[in-house]
Enzyme design. Sequence first.
Site, mmCIF file in Angstrom:
data_model
loop_
_atom_site.group_PDB
_atom_site.id
_atom_site.type_symbol
_atom_site.label_atom_id
_atom_site.label_comp_id
_atom_site.label_asym_id
_atom_site.label_seq_id
_atom_site.Cartn_x
_atom_site.Cartn_y
_atom_site.Cartn_z
ATOM 1 N N GLN A 90 0.853 -1.195 0.000
ATOM 2 C CA GLN A 90 0.000 0.000 0.000
ATOM 3 C C GLN A 90 0.890 1.247 0.000
ATOM 4 O OE1 GLN A 90 -3.644 -0.577 2.818
ATOM 5 N NE2 GLN A 90 -1.971 -1.841 3.608
ATOM 6 N N ASN A 91 2.188 1.048 0.186
ATOM 7 C CA ASN A 91 3.104 2.182 0.305
ATOM 8 C C ASN A 91 3.431 2.773 -1.060
ATOM 9 O OD1 ASN A 91 3.098 1.569 3.011
ATOM 10 N ND2 ASN A 91 5.015 0.419 2.936
ATOM 11 N N ASP A 93 6.226 4.615 -1.306
ATOM 12 C CA ASP A 93 7.692 4.810 -1.333
ATOM 13 C C ASP A 93 8.318 3.691 -2.170
ATOM 14 O OD1 ASP A 93 7.535 3.529 1.976
ATOM 15 O OD2 ASP A 93 8.481 2.466 0.327
ATOM 16 N N HIS A 108 -1.476 1.566 -4.196
ATOM 17 C CA HIS A 108 -1.894 2.968 -4.064
ATOM 18 C C HIS A 108 -0.996 3.926 -4.813
ATOM 19 C CE1 HIS A 108 -4.048 1.720 -0.100
ATOM 20 N NE2 HIS A 108 -4.733 1.388 -1.172
ATOM 21 N N GLY A 174 2.748 -4.240 9.054
ATOM 22 C CA GLY A 174 2.689 -2.794 9.272
ATOM 23 C C GLY A 174 1.546 -2.080 8.574
ATOM 24 N N SER A 176 -2.689 -1.012 9.287
ATOM 25 C CA SER A 176 -3.815 -1.056 10.235
ATOM 26 C C SER A 176 -5.046 -1.692 9.587
ATOM 27 C CB SER A 176 -4.157 0.376 10.679
ATOM 28 O OG SER A 176 -4.583 1.122 9.543
HETATM 29 N N1 APR Z 1 6.721 -1.982 13.088
HETATM 30 C C1 APR Z 1 5.586 -2.678 12.787
HETATM 31 N N2 APR Z 1 4.372 -2.099 12.670
HETATM 32 C C2 APR Z 1 4.311 -0.770 12.872
HETATM 33 C C3 APR Z 1 5.447 0.027 13.181
HETATM 34 C C4 APR Z 1 6.689 -0.639 13.287
HETATM 35 N N3 APR Z 1 7.820 0.025 13.584
HETATM 36 N N4 APR Z 1 5.030 1.324 13.312
HETATM 37 C C5 APR Z 1 3.707 1.339 13.080
HETATM 38 N N5 APR Z 1 3.262 0.092 12.818
HETATM 39 C C6 APR Z 1 1.911 -0.343 12.464
HETATM 40 C C7 APR Z 1 0.798 0.349 13.231
HETATM 41 O O1 APR Z 1 0.511 -0.375 14.431
HETATM 42 C C8 APR Z 1 -0.367 0.265 12.240
HETATM 43 O O2 APR Z 1 -1.062 -0.967 12.356
HETATM 44 O O3 APR Z 1 1.717 0.036 11.111
HETATM 45 C C9 APR Z 1 0.336 0.307 10.884
HETATM 46 C C10 APR Z 1 0.217 1.644 10.192
HETATM 47 O O4 APR Z 1 -1.150 1.840 9.885
HETATM 48 P P1 APR Z 1 -1.562 3.118 9.013
HETATM 49 O O5 APR Z 1 -0.856 4.331 9.531
HETATM 50 O O6 APR Z 1 -3.062 3.114 8.921
HETATM 51 O O7 APR Z 1 -0.932 2.836 7.567
HETATM 52 P P2 APR Z 1 -1.525 1.893 6.428
HETATM 53 O O8 APR Z 1 -2.290 0.754 7.017
HETATM 54 O O9 APR Z 1 -0.399 1.579 5.513
HETATM 55 O O10 APR Z 1 -2.551 2.876 5.653
HETATM 56 C C11 APR Z 1 -3.186 2.333 4.508
HETATM 57 O O11 APR Z 1 -4.178 4.488 4.079
HETATM 58 O O12 APR Z 1 -3.876 6.745 3.964
HETATM 59 C C12 APR Z 1 -4.002 5.612 3.225
HETATM 60 O O13 APR Z 1 -3.147 5.264 1.091
HETATM 61 C C13 APR Z 1 -2.754 5.389 2.427
HETATM 62 O O14 APR Z 1 -1.661 3.312 1.903
HETATM 63 C C14 APR Z 1 -2.214 4.075 2.966
HETATM 64 C C15 APR Z 1 -3.455 3.417 3.511
#
Ligand code: APR
Length: 237
Positions: A90-91, A93, A108, A174, A176
């Site tokens: 989903q990243n 980067d 994404h 990583g 949510s």
């Molecule tokens: N190691 C492991 N997990 C981690 C760490 C870490 N160091 N730091 C944070 N996390 C976990 C958090 O607990 C959380 O479950 O990574 C997750 C980050 O969740 P989000 O911030 O919601 O990111 P993500 O799930 O990638 O978001 C999905 O939302 O905004 C849109 O398009 C964007 O691709 C993104 C999508």
Amino acid sequence: MGNNKPKLVVLSGAGISAESGLGTFRDKGGLWDQYDINEVATPEAWEKNPALVLDFYNQRRKLVLEAVPNDAHFALVELEKSFDVHIVTQNIDDLHERAGSTNILHLHGEILKAQCSIDESEVVKLNGPDIKLGDVSKKGYQLRPHVVWFGEAVPKMFEAEKIVNDADIFIVIGTSLNVYPAANLIYACKKTCKKYLVDLNELSTVKFKNLIHLRGNASEKVPELAQKLIKESNITI
Ligand code: APR
């Protein structure tokens, strides 16, 4: 099964890049605490104030260019020796690419690319850190970030589901799992697929059984899991 290696599929999110210094979205102080999604990450935001949207992504792009892959990214490359590895991320980067992973699908989009603002199929690789007002596509229309905004379709979702469908091992790292349709991928794998979750926190959204949760930082837990899987695969093959 690529060249008869078991198929291992990864679904990664912002958490895998957190230890590379790139902020997540929904952790405390995350990007969506700092910015209003509706101001910077929707088609309406783009219509209303393209300069603000371009600036938001220019700032994030600079951070991506300064970041480096961490041990979690490198451990996934290591797994390619024993498994047919496919990364669905989903990243936006390019840390999986820079770590050396060879099979990556960006659900994404990609922050280091731009697309024509009226024809999403025209995608160009950026050679600088910024997209500015006045930077135009071949068709002469303003370039925008090659990123899927809220409210937009996820063109590669079907392809991603096909990748997950016949995985023998599925590792969620990583994320949510708050954003759809990406989060639905956890239900796309077959019953016999072994499922792992690497995340710092318990995920309230994940309601499926026989999931092994390795709770902790991705840079520690992913290498640990990779070693375990490689050892097991050497025994079974
Ligand atoms: N190691 C492991 N997990 C981690 C760490 C870490 N160091 N730091 C944070 N996390 C976990 C958090 O607990 C959380 O479950 O990574 C997750 C980050 O969740 P989000 O911030 O919601 O990111 P993500 O799930 O990638 O978001 C999905 O939302 O905004 C849109 O398009 C964007 O691709 C993104 C999508």
